[in-house]
Design an enzyme around this catalytic site. Structure first.
Site, PDB file in Angstrom:
ATOM      1  N   ASP A  12      -9.502  17.675 -41.580  1.00 55.46           N
ATOM      2  CA  ASP A  12      -8.298  18.621 -41.097  1.00 55.46           C
ATOM      3  C   ASP A  12      -7.626  18.359 -39.830  1.00 55.46           C
ATOM      4  OD1 ASP A  12      -9.482  20.320 -43.325  1.00 55.46           O
ATOM      5  OD2 ASP A  12     -10.974  20.944 -42.014  1.00 55.46           O
ATOM      6  N   LYS A  15      -4.073  14.700 -41.687  1.00 54.25           N
ATOM      7  CA  LYS A  15      -3.878  13.398 -42.378  1.00 54.25           C
ATOM      8  C   LYS A  15      -2.485  13.519 -43.013  1.00 54.25           C
ATOM      9  CE  LYS A  15      -7.926  13.204 -43.725  1.00 54.25           C
ATOM     10  NZ  LYS A  15      -8.603  14.344 -42.881  1.00 54.25           N
ATOM     11  N   GLY A  16      -2.305  14.718 -43.903  1.00 55.61           N
ATOM     12  CA  GLY A  16      -1.469  15.045 -44.937  1.00 55.61           C
ATOM     13  C   GLY A  16      -0.138  14.822 -44.327  1.00 55.61           C
ATOM     14  N   GLY A  39      -7.663  19.606 -49.141  1.00 55.86           N
ATOM     15  CA  GLY A  39      -6.452  20.291 -49.413  1.00 55.86           C
ATOM     16  C   GLY A  39      -5.247  19.921 -48.649  1.00 55.86           C
ATOM     17  N   HIS A  40      -4.029  19.713 -49.151  1.00 52.74           N
ATOM     18  CA  HIS A  40      -2.897  19.515 -48.191  1.00 52.74           C
ATOM     19  C   HIS A  40      -1.902  20.226 -48.949  1.00 52.74           C
ATOM     20  CE1 HIS A  40      -4.125  15.322 -50.031  1.00 52.74           C
ATOM     21  NE2 HIS A  40      -2.978  15.853 -50.828  1.00 52.74           N
ATOM     22  N   THR A  41      -0.789  20.466 -48.316  1.00 57.82           N
ATOM     23  CA  THR A  41       0.402  20.893 -48.592  1.00 57.82           C
ATOM     24  C   THR A  41       1.675  20.179 -48.264  1.00 57.82           C
ATOM     25  OG1 THR A  41      -0.712  23.274 -48.142  1.00 57.82           O
ATOM     26  CG2 THR A  41       1.751  23.117 -48.137  1.00 57.82           C
ATOM     27  N   GLN A 227     -10.812  13.895 -45.622  1.00 61.59           N
ATOM     28  CA  GLN A 227     -12.116  14.270 -44.646  1.00 61.59           C
ATOM     29  C   GLN A 227     -12.066  13.417 -43.459  1.00 61.59           C
ATOM     30  OE1 GLN A 227     -13.418  13.955 -48.303  1.00 61.59           O
ATOM     31  NE2 GLN A 227     -12.718  15.533 -48.528  1.00 61.59           N
ATOM     32  N   THR A 323     -10.829  26.653 -48.824  1.00 62.45           N
ATOM     33  CA  THR A 323     -11.850  27.607 -48.881  1.00 62.45           C
ATOM     34  C   THR A 323     -11.438  28.956 -48.081  1.00 62.45           C
ATOM     35  OG1 THR A 323     -12.898  26.831 -46.850  1.00 62.45           O
ATOM     36  CG2 THR A 323     -13.896  26.078 -49.043  1.00 62.45           C
ATOM     37  N   GLY A 324     -10.342  28.937 -47.313  1.00 63.18           N
ATOM     38  CA  GLY A 324      -9.905  30.058 -46.487  1.00 63.18           C
ATOM     39  C   GLY A 324     -10.890  30.393 -45.183  1.00 63.18           C
ATOM     40  N   ARG A 325     -11.942  29.750 -45.009  1.00 64.39           N
ATOM     41  CA  ARG A 325     -12.948  30.073 -44.177  1.00 64.39           C
ATOM     42  C   ARG A 325     -12.620  29.675 -42.338  1.00 64.39           C
ATOM     43  NH1 ARG A 325     -17.706  26.689 -46.924  1.00 64.39           N
ATOM     44  NH2 ARG A 325     -16.310  25.115 -46.503  1.00 64.39           N
ATOM     45  N   HIS A 353      -0.849  18.484 -33.384  1.00 62.93           N
ATOM     46  CA  HIS A 353      -1.414  19.891 -32.929  1.00 62.93           C
ATOM     47  C   HIS A 353      -1.229  19.772 -31.580  1.00 62.93           C
ATOM     48  CE1 HIS A 353      -2.154  21.781 -36.708  1.00 62.93           C
ATOM     49  NE2 HIS A 353      -3.180  20.824 -36.986  1.00 62.93           N
ATOM     50  N   ASP A 355       1.101  20.926 -29.898  1.00 65.44           N
ATOM     51  CA  ASP A 355       1.854  22.219 -29.526  1.00 65.44           C
ATOM     52  C   ASP A 355       0.909  23.514 -29.380  1.00 65.44           C
ATOM     53  OD1 ASP A 355       1.492  21.477 -32.262  1.00 65.44           O
ATOM     54  OD2 ASP A 355       2.466  23.585 -32.772  1.00 65.44           O
ATOM     55  N   GLY A 436       2.288  14.843 -33.479  1.00 66.53           N
ATOM     56  CA  GLY A 436       2.345  16.117 -34.241  1.00 66.53           C
ATOM     57  C   GLY A 436       2.654  17.263 -33.250  1.00 66.53           C
TER      58      GLY A 436
HETATM   59  P1  IMP Z   1     -18.327  18.741 -49.875  1.00 65.36           P
HETATM   60  O1  IMP Z   1     -17.295  17.707 -49.431  1.00 65.36           O
HETATM   61  O2  IMP Z   1     -17.677  19.739 -50.569  1.00 65.36           O
HETATM   62  O3  IMP Z   1     -19.690  18.145 -50.327  1.00 65.36           O
HETATM   63  O4  IMP Z   1     -18.768  19.381 -48.278  1.00 65.36           O
HETATM   64  C1  IMP Z   1     -19.341  18.716 -47.405  1.00 65.36           C
HETATM   65  C2  IMP Z   1     -18.993  19.101 -46.057  1.00 65.36           C
HETATM   66  O5  IMP Z   1     -17.899  18.645 -45.744  1.00 65.36           O
HETATM   67  C3  IMP Z   1     -18.576  20.613 -45.441  1.00 65.36           C
HETATM   68  O6  IMP Z   1     -19.071  20.779 -44.254  1.00 65.36           O
HETATM   69  C4  IMP Z   1     -17.431  20.695 -45.856  1.00 65.36           C
HETATM   70  O7  IMP Z   1     -16.610  21.794 -45.168  1.00 65.36           O
HETATM   71  C5  IMP Z   1     -16.777  19.211 -45.386  1.00 65.36           C
HETATM   72  N1  IMP Z   1     -15.495  18.965 -46.001  1.00 65.36           N
HETATM   73  C6  IMP Z   1     -15.298  18.645 -47.327  1.00 65.36           C
HETATM   74  N2  IMP Z   1     -13.828  18.326 -47.380  1.00 65.36           N
HETATM   75  C7  IMP Z   1     -13.389  18.556 -46.217  1.00 65.36           C
HETATM   76  C8  IMP Z   1     -11.948  18.631 -45.706  1.00 65.36           C
HETATM   77  O8  IMP Z   1     -11.088  18.233 -46.438  1.00 65.36           O
HETATM   78  N3  IMP Z   1     -11.787  18.716 -44.346  1.00 65.36           N
HETATM   79  C9  IMP Z   1     -12.776  19.398 -43.578  1.00 65.36           C
HETATM   80  N4  IMP Z   1     -14.014  19.360 -43.968  1.00 65.36           N
HETATM   81  C10 IMP Z   1     -14.274  18.996 -45.279  1.00 65.36           C
END
Ligand code: IMP
Length: 451
Positions: A12, A15-16, A39-41, A227, A323-325, A353, A355, A436
């Site tokens: 996060d 990178k996108g 996830g990226h938009t 990641q 995930t929205g978490r 970021h 800003d 950025g």
């Molecule tokens: P998994 O990749 O779904 O197995 O998750 C393993 C760990 O990597 C967890 O702590 C996830 O929250 C984290 N994770 C997986 N993908 C991302 C991402 O794109 N950004 C940030 N954390 C990620």
């Protein structure tokens, strides 16, 4: 040549945006690890595209490749391709025949294992996409690969071998009732259809050969890591990691391009100007906390730290894309970045970021750690040792927000922001390629183009 984009922290980092920015100069954009956990938009011509598997470059007409280091959920792949087509695009996506396939039982097992681990605080807060269980099967030599979907006999053999084992694991070890996700016939029918579609659309490739050909033809290849370094299976904070190698080495093993090829190109580390993460485990520069993720945290108080955390989380939109978490946030952690710069061999960095930190009176960074009475400048090898580290903070003057969209040159940035960026660049011995300053493509100061 190649340009490799690598997250230098915990995922996060934005990178996108950088892939999007420099992707214009690329002919081919390749993902080399992970799956639909990223996830990226991308916004193009006023239309928003949300992608978690397909390389975002396809939105701009580039060839998108999922390398052999990826784990591919065909359902997500085709959903994303169909959505792009519905929006009027004609995406050109290739998939490595050596890439492993995520099957429905992998997702089920991801959930079951996380539940079991959470009882001992060992859950990694995975995205639940079946990523870990698929890589387990890859390493256990019982996986199903994209190439297997193209051959009905091989697919049948693979499933007949592996599915009963998975069913027994779910039922006998975890005591869970299983359904269609663990049924050989149902899986065979479903995945054969995916294989037929892959073949019809001419998507499967011998990835290394395909990419080496592109490089030989003088085409520009961008290798896009998902990641980040600190959640790399080897170099990250094990066991709170993803199950692949986001680091530069993964760009070689995950594509079939030789290290000597990737090493001749640029490697750009993406840095978020502060820290954010999803999941449990230590975080020495953390501000405040997130219940259920920050060890020992039982809800907020009205301390300045807690206010700061809330401010940064809200300003930075620190909520998971997939995930929205709510994400945990903290100051920039320099030992983590030094570790990333070494493991990846950054030839440049992009800092995102800046800003979000504007308006703060002062901005801190974790310059070093105190570990067992000694000052240390990089991350220790084990997560437990990392948990013992106390961050030694360095304080910088804050900077006021400016009209970020009007920043066209380094000198247009606020002086204190430049001081902060100079410090990071000097410590990592890497030039700053981009800064950025907001969510839009235009809010990026481009200082150098790696292609
Ligand atoms: P998994 O990749 O779904 O197995 O998750 C393993 C760990 O990597 C967890 O702590 C996830 O929250 C984290 N994770 C997986 N993908 C991302 C991402 O794109 N950004 C940030 N954390 C990620």
């Amino acid at each position: 040549m190649t340009v490799t984009i690598v997250g230098s922290q915990l995922g996060d980092e934005g990178k996108g945006r950088v892939v999007d920015l420099y992707g214009d100069g690329a002919d081919v954009v390749v993902r080399y690890q992970g799956g639909d956990n990223a996830g990226h938009t991308v916004v193009e011509g006023g239309t928003e595209y949300k992608l978690s598997l397909v390389p975002s470059g396809v939105v701009r007409g580039k060839v998108g490749v999922l390398g052999n280091g990826c784990v591919v959920n065909p359902a997500t792949l085709f959903d994303e391709i169909d959505e792009l087509r519905d929006k009027g695009l004609d995406p050109d996506v290739r998939v490595a025949e050596r890439a492993h396939v995520i099957l429905p039982y992998h997702r089920v097992l991801d959930g079951i294992e996380e539940d079991a681990k959470s009882k001992g605080d060992l859950d990694a807060a995975t995205t639940g996409r079946g990523i870990g269980p698929t890589y387990e099967d890859k390493a256990g030599r019982r996986g199903v690969r994209v190439g297997d979907l193209l051959d009905p006999d091989v697919l049948r053999d693979r499933l007949e071998y592996v599915v009963p084992q998975k069913r027994a694991l779910a039922e006998d070890v975890f005591g869970v009732e299983t359904g269609e996700e663990f049924d050989v016939d149902a899986l065979y029918e479903q995945y054969l259809v995916y294989g037929e579609r892959l073949a019809e659309e001419g998507m499967p490739v011998n990835c290394g050969e395909f990419l080496a050909g592109q490089v030989d033809d003088g085409n520009e290849v961008m290798l896009e890591g998902a990641q980040g370094t600190s959640i790399d299976i080897d170099h990250g904070i094990y066991p709170y990691v993803t199950s692949s190698n986001p680091t530069t080495g993964g760009a070689c093993t995950g594509t079939g391009l030789a290290p000597t090829v990737v090493g001749q190109g640029e490697v750009i580390g993406i840095v978020k100007a502060y820290l954010s993460r999803v999941g449990t485990g230590p975080l020495p520069t953390e501000l405040g906390g997130v219940e259920g993720h920050t060890p020992g945290y039982e809800g907020g108080d009205d301390s300045d730290e807690e206010d700061l955390a809330t401010y940064i989380r809200e300003e930075g939109g620190e909520y998971g894309t997939v995930t929205g978490r709510a994400r945990r946030v903290g100051w920039l952690d320099m030992p983590m970045l030094r570790h990333a710069a070494r493991a990846n061999g950054f030839t440049g960095i992009a800092v995102n970021h800046v800003d979000v930190l504007a308006s703060l009176d002062e901005v801190k960074v974790g310059h070093s750690y105190t570990f067992r009475g000694e000052e240390t400048f990089t991350m220790p090898s084990t997560t437990e040792q990392w948990g013992e580290c106390e961050a030694n903070l360095r304080t910088f003057d804050g900077w006021d927000p400016v009209d970020w969209s009007a920043v066209d040159a380094w000198d247009d940035l606020p002086k204190h922001c430049r001081d902060y960026l100079d410090y990071v660049s000097d410590e990592l011995d890497a030039d700053i390629f981009a800064v950025g300053m907001g969510p839009d493509r235009e809010d990026t100061l481009v200082l150098d183009d790696p292609f």
